[in-house]
Design a protein around this motif. Sequence first.
Motif, short mmCIF file in Angstrom:
data_model
loop_
_atom_site.label_atom_id
_atom_site.label_comp_id
_atom_site.label_asym_id
_atom_site.label_seq_id
_atom_site.Cartn_x
_atom_site.Cartn_y
_atom_site.Cartn_z
N ASP A 1 3.70 -5.86 0.97
CA ASP A 1 2.69 -5.06 0.75
C ASP A 1 2.34 -4.79 -0.53
O ASP A 1 3.24 -4.16 -1.36
N TRP B 1 -3.18 7.86 0.80
CA TRP B 1 -3.94 6.89 2.02
C TRP B 1 -2.80 5.72 2.32
O TRP B 1 -2.87 5.37 3.45
N HIS B 2 -2.13 5.41 1.36
CA HIS B 2 -1.25 4.16 1.61
C HIS B 2 -0.09 4.47 2.82
O HIS B 2 0.18 3.61 3.67
N ARG C 1 -3.92 4.97 6.55
CA ARG C 1 -4.46 3.55 7.11
C ARG C 1 -4.45 3.41 8.51
O ARG C 1 -3.83 4.26 9.28
N PRO C 2 -5.39 2.75 9.19
CA PRO C 2 -5.49 2.67 10.43
C PRO C 2 -4.31 2.15 11.13
O PRO C 2 -3.33 1.31 10.54
N ALA D 1 -2.02 -1.11 10.83
CA ALA D 1 -2.04 -1.94 9.66
C ALA D 1 -0.53 -1.96 8.88
O ALA D 1 0.19 -1.12 9.34
#
Length: 121
Positions: free
Chosen positions: A2, A110-111, A115-116, A119
């Motif tokens: 990642d 967001w991380h 995220r969807p 992911a």
Amino acid sequence: MDALRYFIALVWLVNGLFCKLLMLVPRHAAIVARILGPTHAGLLTRLIGLAEIGMALWVVSGRYRRWGALTQIVLILSMNALEAWLAPDLLLWGRANAGFAVLFCLLIYWHTFGRPRGAPP
């Protein structure tokens, strides 16, 4: 692997190791002296640097990701609010530093949370 996680950790590592622990950016010690007092500013700056290195290790570990993200966001916003209020003249971009701090917090948020599903972490 990642890459975003390692980027976030790198920000903590660079600020902790190079800027504070090794004191390669004297402005950081000056900010600590302004906020916490000059008597032990060198020691306190290095301790903050060690804590930031610890944060980098926590981020890399991937353990307790949500707690880690919340901790980072609270620390970043708190530190930047104090610095903007008490030492804006010592900041690299003055009060505009707060804008970069908010963007970094949004990236961390967001991380971790945005995220969807499915992911990679």
